[in-house]
Design an enzyme around this catalytic site. Structure first.
Site, PDB file in Angstrom:
ATOM      1  N   GLU A 199     -15.506 -63.793  -9.163  1.00  0.00           N
ATOM      2  CA  GLU A 199     -15.237 -62.355  -8.816  1.00  0.00           C
ATOM      3  C   GLU A 199     -16.528 -61.731  -8.254  1.00  0.00           C
ATOM      4  O   GLU A 199     -17.200 -61.520  -9.162  1.00  0.00           O
ATOM      5  CB  GLU A 199     -14.386 -61.484  -9.914  1.00  0.00           C
ATOM      6  CG  GLU A 199     -13.952 -60.018  -9.389  1.00  0.00           C
ATOM      7  CD  GLU A 199     -13.524 -59.060 -10.219  1.00  0.00           C
ATOM      8  OE1 GLU A 199     -13.311 -58.109  -9.692  1.00  0.00           O
ATOM      9  OE2 GLU A 199     -13.646 -59.370 -11.348  1.00  0.00           O
ATOM     10  N   LYS A 210     -20.284 -45.333   7.384  1.00  0.00           N
ATOM     11  CA  LYS A 210     -20.752 -44.877   8.530  1.00  0.00           C
ATOM     12  C   LYS A 210     -21.333 -46.261   9.358  1.00  0.00           C
ATOM     13  O   LYS A 210     -21.807 -47.294   8.947  1.00  0.00           O
ATOM     14  CB  LYS A 210     -21.963 -44.186   8.126  1.00  0.00           C
ATOM     15  CG  LYS A 210     -21.948 -42.925   7.293  1.00  0.00           C
ATOM     16  CD  LYS A 210     -23.103 -42.108   6.952  1.00  0.00           C
ATOM     17  CE  LYS A 210     -22.816 -40.673   6.439  1.00  0.00           C
ATOM     18  NZ  LYS A 210     -24.019 -40.050   6.039  1.00  0.00           N
ATOM     19  N   ASP A 230     -10.274 -49.981   0.139  1.00  0.00           N
ATOM     20  CA  ASP A 230      -9.582 -48.791   0.731  1.00  0.00           C
ATOM     21  C   ASP A 230     -10.041 -48.262   1.828  1.00  0.00           C
ATOM     22  O   ASP A 230      -9.528 -47.317   2.508  1.00  0.00           O
ATOM     23  CB  ASP A 230     -10.099 -47.574  -0.490  1.00  0.00           C
ATOM     24  CG  ASP A 230     -11.581 -47.243  -0.280  1.00  0.00           C
ATOM     25  OD1 ASP A 230     -12.355 -48.348  -0.719  1.00  0.00           O
ATOM     26  OD2 ASP A 230     -11.925 -46.057  -0.123  1.00  0.00           O
ATOM     27  N   ASP A 235     -18.447 -52.561  -1.462  1.00  0.00           N
ATOM     28  CA  ASP A 235     -19.159 -51.267  -0.995  1.00  0.00           C
ATOM     29  C   ASP A 235     -18.884 -51.332   0.715  1.00  0.00           C
ATOM     30  O   ASP A 235     -19.187 -52.336   1.390  1.00  0.00           O
ATOM     31  CB  ASP A 235     -20.763 -51.255  -0.995  1.00  0.00           C
ATOM     32  CG  ASP A 235     -21.348 -50.072  -0.941  1.00  0.00           C
ATOM     33  OD1 ASP A 235     -20.763 -49.285  -0.123  1.00  0.00           O
ATOM     34  OD2 ASP A 235     -22.423 -49.722  -1.478  1.00  0.00           O
ATOM     35  N   ASP A 252     -22.399 -59.418 -10.308  1.00  0.00           N
ATOM     36  CA  ASP A 252     -22.607 -58.008  -9.762  1.00  0.00           C
ATOM     37  C   ASP A 252     -23.985 -57.834  -9.696  1.00  0.00           C
ATOM     38  O   ASP A 252     -24.870 -58.859  -9.995  1.00  0.00           O
ATOM     39  CB  ASP A 252     -22.033 -57.044 -10.902  1.00  0.00           C
ATOM     40  CG  ASP A 252     -21.390 -55.816 -10.005  1.00  0.00           C
ATOM     41  OD1 ASP A 252     -22.273 -55.122  -9.397  1.00  0.00           O
ATOM     42  OD2 ASP A 252     -20.262 -55.612 -10.300  1.00  0.00           O
TER      43      ASP A 252
END
Length: 228
Positions: free
Chosen positions: A64, A142, A174, A138, A89
């Site tokens: 993951e 923009k 999302d 992330d 991470d």
């Protein structure tokens, strides 16, 4: 943090003047019995991750990317004890919290590494992974920042290297523009879209997904199978 992880095998804690000032740095250095990996401890692990986790060579191994605080990672591992799971991470807190959660649950099939996912082809051997989950990376929404997104053509080429033929990729975000960009990359990789993943059953709603759902923001999701 990404700059300090530009070399996956370099100890990121060495650049901190006073490591003891950050409890998560200290916990990462000590280990506390949790299976955590960073810097030099990532070296020479490629091709040996199953052995590192105490798994057989036949055990499926799933990564993951962006495991956050380990909620989804550990739920997956608890529900699928026959599968090995690695979380990745880029912050001390997330890595430590993910590993500590696995330790509290007594999950022997979980390990967590602090590593920039762009180096995935350096810390895993060709075909070593059975599948990859990337949930809510992330989005860099923009346009001037979109070049910083993880999922790109170059990254896709690395996925083709480290995931075995017939393995899977599970994506969630999302951000609709980013989702379309990921869909375009998977099309170029000739990945086959699937409704389900044979290796993993269940929905697995992440912390971010719960938050966005409450705000009325939809989740864009896709599952793929790598070509044989």
């Amino acid at each position: 943090m990404l700059k300090t992880l530009s070399n996956p095998f370099k100890d990121p804690t060495a650049a901190i003047p006073n490591p003891s000032s950050n409890p998560y740095v200290s916990k990462l250095q000590v280990g506390s019995g949790a299976k955590t990996y960073y810097g030099e401890s990532l070296n020479y692990k490629a091709g040996k991750w199953r052995c590192e986790l105490g798994l057989s060579n036949e055990t499926p191994l799933v990564l993951e990317i962006g495991c956050h605080k380990g909620r989804t990672l550990n739920s997956l591992a608890q529900d699928h004890p026959e599968v090995g799971f690695l979380g990745m991470d880029i912050t001390y807190k997330r890595v430590v919290m993910s590993a500590e959660r696995a330790l509290r649950k007594n999950l022997a099939n979980v390990g967590v590494m602090m590593c920039n996912a762009n180096h995935i082809d350096r810390v895993f051997a060709p075909g070593e992974l059975s599948g990859i989950l990337i949930f809510f990376p992330d989005p860099w929404p923009k346009s001037k920042h979109s070049k910083h997104r993880l999922f790109s053509e170059d990254f896709g080429a690395k996925l083709l290297t480290v995931v075995k033929p017939g393995g899977f990729l599970w994506l969630k975000t999302d951000e609709p523009a980013y989702f379309q960009a990921m869909v375009d990359v998977t099309a170029n990789l000739k990945l086959e879209k699937r409704e389900t993943i044979d290796l993993i059953t269940g929905r697995y709603c992440t912390t971010f997904e719960e938050k966005f759902t409450k705000l009325g923001i939809p989740t864009h999701e896709a599952k793929y199978r790598f070509p044989d």
